[in-house]
Design a protein around this motif. Structure first.
Motif, PDB file in Angstrom:
ATOM      1  N   ASP A 143       3.756  -8.909  -7.910  1.00 27.06           N
ATOM      2  CA  ASP A 143       2.499  -9.219  -8.580  1.00 27.06           C
ATOM      3  C   ASP A 143       1.947 -10.510  -7.978  1.00 27.06           C
ATOM      4  O   ASP A 143       2.283 -11.616  -8.384  1.00 27.06           O
TER       5      ASP A 143
ATOM      6  N   GLU B  19       1.452   1.940  -4.950  1.00 31.42           N
ATOM      7  CA  GLU B  19       1.617   3.321  -5.416  1.00 31.42           C
ATOM      8  C   GLU B  19       0.297   4.070  -5.566  1.00 31.42           C
ATOM      9  O   GLU B  19       0.284   5.267  -5.858  1.00 31.42           O
TER      10      GLU B  19
ATOM     11  N   ASP C 280       0.122  -3.812  -2.388  1.00 31.72           N
ATOM     12  CA  ASP C 280       0.713  -5.056  -2.884  1.00 31.72           C
ATOM     13  C   ASP C 280       1.014  -5.967  -1.702  1.00 31.72           C
ATOM     14  O   ASP C 280       1.992  -6.708  -1.686  1.00 31.72           O
TER      15      ASP C 280
ATOM     16  N   GLY D 248      -1.226  -6.144 -10.587  1.00 28.62           N
ATOM     17  CA  GLY D 248      -0.620  -7.269  -9.878  1.00 28.62           C
ATOM     18  C   GLY D 248      -0.702  -8.595 -10.592  1.00 28.62           C
ATOM     19  O   GLY D 248      -0.613  -9.645  -9.948  1.00 28.62           O
TER      20      GLY D 248
ATOM     21  N   GLY E 135      -1.779  -2.369  -5.730  1.00 30.55           N
ATOM     22  CA  GLY E 135      -0.705  -1.411  -6.049  1.00 30.55           C
ATOM     23  C   GLY E 135      -0.378  -0.532  -4.860  1.00 30.55           C
ATOM     24  O   GLY E 135      -1.227   0.228  -4.398  1.00 30.55           O
TER      25      GLY E 135
HETATM   26 MG    MG Z   1       1.128  -3.285  -9.483  1.00 35.91          MG
END
Ligand code: MG
Ligand code: AMP
Length: 406
Positions: A253, A183, A223, A246, A181
Motif C-alpha cells: 500500500d 490484481e 502496485d 493502496g 492494485g
Molecule cells: Mg491494493
C-alpha cells in the motif's frame, strides 16, 4: 482515527471555491450560482388574468346571476385599448393584461354567452379574484436566488423570468483518477487466477462526473511505486486527484508514501467509518488529493461522504452530509466495527414515515447489495445492534428520490 464529521470539517476547511465563469442559461443546469440574482422587472410585469373568462367589475356581480355587455376581447400578448365600465365585461384569455376599470375575472365555466353581445355571469366574484397582480411573484430588484444555489430546472425558470440569459457560476473542477492494485484488470477482460475486474475505475469516474467534475482516468498503476508516482505527478495537474486502493496497512500500500514524495501534505489517513476506515486526504497548494480504500463499496461510500461535498464546495455550493431521516427497521442490523456504519437498505414510505429493509450484504466489496440499496442506514460506533421495530437514521440515496425500482 477521527470522526466522520471531523474529517468532513477538515476537508471543507481546505477547499477554496474555484473562480467564477460566465455561462449561458441553457448551459447552467447543474452549476452553482456565483452571484446573487435579482429580478430586473416586477413579475408579472402587469396585472395578469389567470383564467380564460371575463374581465369585469366585481361590484357588478354582487347580485349574480347578472347579464353584462361584452365590449371586446383580449388575448395574451395584447394590450387593452379600452376601459371596462359599469355593466360591462371584456372577454379575456389566460395571460392577458387586465383592462383598466376591471378588478376581477370570472372564469368562462361560470358564465353563459347570451347573444354574442352579452354574457351571463353565474356567480359573484371578489375583487382581485383570478388575477395575478403586478409584482405579486417578485419585485424589480428583489433577489430571487442566492449565490451557492445549485441550478436545477426550477431555478432555470426563475432565472429566465428574472431576465438572466447569462450567469456567473463556479468553474467545474478538473479531476484525475488513478487506480492501484496489481490484481486489477479491465472490465472488458476475463479475470484469470488472482485477478479481479476494475469496479472502482468506472464507478469513481461516474461519481466524479455526477458531482460536476471534468474527470479523466489515468488508468491502472498496479502496485508499482514508479507507476503510481507517474500517475500522481500527472494527476496533481488537476484540481482534484482521486486514487483507488493502496491506502491501508499492507506491504504494497504505497499511495500515502508516494503522495508525500510529491509534497502532498497529508491531513488525515483514517476515519471512523465503515465501510472505508483507511482514507487519505491531503493537499498540495490548492490541489486536493483523496486516497480512497480499494473495496468498491468503501470507495463509493467514502466518495459520497467526503469527495462529493468537496467538489460541491469547489464549484461554489455548500457541501455537507446528505440529510438523514428516521426510519423504522423491518429487520435487525449489526455493527461490530466500533466505527459509524453505513449499511445498505431499501427504504419505503409507509403512512407518515419511512420503513427500512436492511439488505443482506457480503461486505464492503459487495457492489450488488450496494447497487440495490436506495438508502444507507447509519449505526453509530457505540450502537452495536438495532432490532426490528427500532428507529435508525437513513441517508437517502439519489435512487430513492428518483423512485428507482430495486
Ligand atoms: Mg491494493
Ligand atoms: P486495497 O484498498 O488496495 O487494500 O484493496 C482492498 C480490496 O479492494 C482488495 O480486495 C482489492 O482487490 C479490492 N480492490 C481494489 N481496487 C479495486 C478496484 N479498482 N475494483 C475492484 N476491487 C478493488
Amino acid at each position: 482515527v477521527i470522526s466522520v464529521e471531523r474529517a468532513l470539517e477538515i476537508v471543507l476547511a481546505n477547499v477554496e471555491p474555484l473562480e467564477a465563469e460566465p455561462v449561458a442559461l441553457d448551459d447552467a443546469c447543474g452549476r452553482y450560482l456565483a452571484e446573487d440574482v435579482a429580478a430586473d422587472l416586477d413579475v408579472p410585469p402587469f396585472d395578469r388574468s389567470m383564467m380564460d373568462g371575463y374581465a369585469l367589475r366585481a361590484a357588478d356581480t354582487a347580485a349574480a346571476p347578472v347579464a353584462l355587455r361584452v365590449t371586446g376581447q383580449l388575448r395574451a400578448g395584447q394590450m387593452p385599448d379600452a376601459r371596462v365600465g359599469p355593466g360591462e365585461a371584456v372577454q379575456i384569455m389566460t395571460g392577458a393584461p387586465l383592462p383598466p376599470g376591471a378588478d376581477a375575472v370570472q372564469p368562462v365555466e361560470r358564465t353563459r354567452s347570451l347573444d354574442g353581445a352579452r354574457v351571463e355571469i353565474g356567480s359573484s366574484v371578489a375583487p382581485g379574484q383570478h388575477i395575478a397582480a403586478r409584482g405579486s411573484e417578485t419585485r424589480a430588484g428583489r433577489i430571487v436566488l442566492r449565490a451557492g444555489r445549485r441550478v436545477d430546472p426550477a431555478a432555470v425558470a426563475a432565472l429566465a423570468s428574472a431576465g438572466r440569459p447569462r450567469l456567473r457560476v463556479g468553474r467545474r473542477p478538473t479531476a484525475a483518477l488513478l487506480v492501484t492494485g496489481d490484481e486489477i484488470v479491465d472490465v472488458a477482460e476475463s479475470p484469470s487466477g488472482a485477478q479481479i475486474r476494475n469496479a472502482n475505475g468506472p464507478a469513481l469516474l461516474a461519481q466524479l462526473r455526477g458531482a460536476g467534475a471534468v474527470a479523466h482516468s489515468l488508468g491502472v498503476a498496479g502496485d508499482d511505486e514508479e507507476l503510481i508516482a507517474r500517475g500522481v505527478e500527472a494527476g496533481l495537474a488537476a484540481d482534484v486527484l482521486v486514487l483507488s486502493g493502496g491506502v491501508s496497512a499492507g506491504a504494497f500500500d504505497l499511495v500515502e508514501f508516494v503522495l508525500e514524495r510529491f509534497g502532498v501534505q497529508i491531513l488525515f489517513e483514517r476515519v471512523a467509518i465503515k465501510p472505508g476506515a483507511p482514507l487519505v486526504f491531503g493537499r498540495r497548494e490548492r490541489r486536493l488529493v483523496f486516497g480512497l480504500p480499494g473495496n468498491p463499496v468503501s470507495a463509493q461510500v467514502t466518495f459520497d461522504v467526503f469527495v462529493r461535498p468537496a467538489l460541491t464546495r469547489l464549484q461554489g455550493g455548500g457541501g455537507g452530509l446528505r440529510p438523514a431521516l428516521e426510519a423504522v427497521l423491518d429487520g435487525p442490523l449489526r455493527n461490530a466495527s466500533r466505527r459509524r456504519a453505513y449499511l445498505p437498505a431499501r427504504v419505503r414510505v409507509e403512512g407518515a414515515g419511512l420503513r427500512a429493509e436492511p439488505l443482506p450484504s457480503a461486505g464492503s466489496a459487495d457492489v450488488f447489495a450496494h447497487a440495490h440499496a436506495n438508502a444507507l442506514l447509519v449505526l453509530e460506533a457505540e450502537r452495536t445492534e438495532a432490532r426490528a421495530g427500532e428507529r435508525v437514521r437513513a441517508v437517502l440515496l439519489p435512487s430513492f428520490v428518483e423512485g428507482e425500482p430495486a
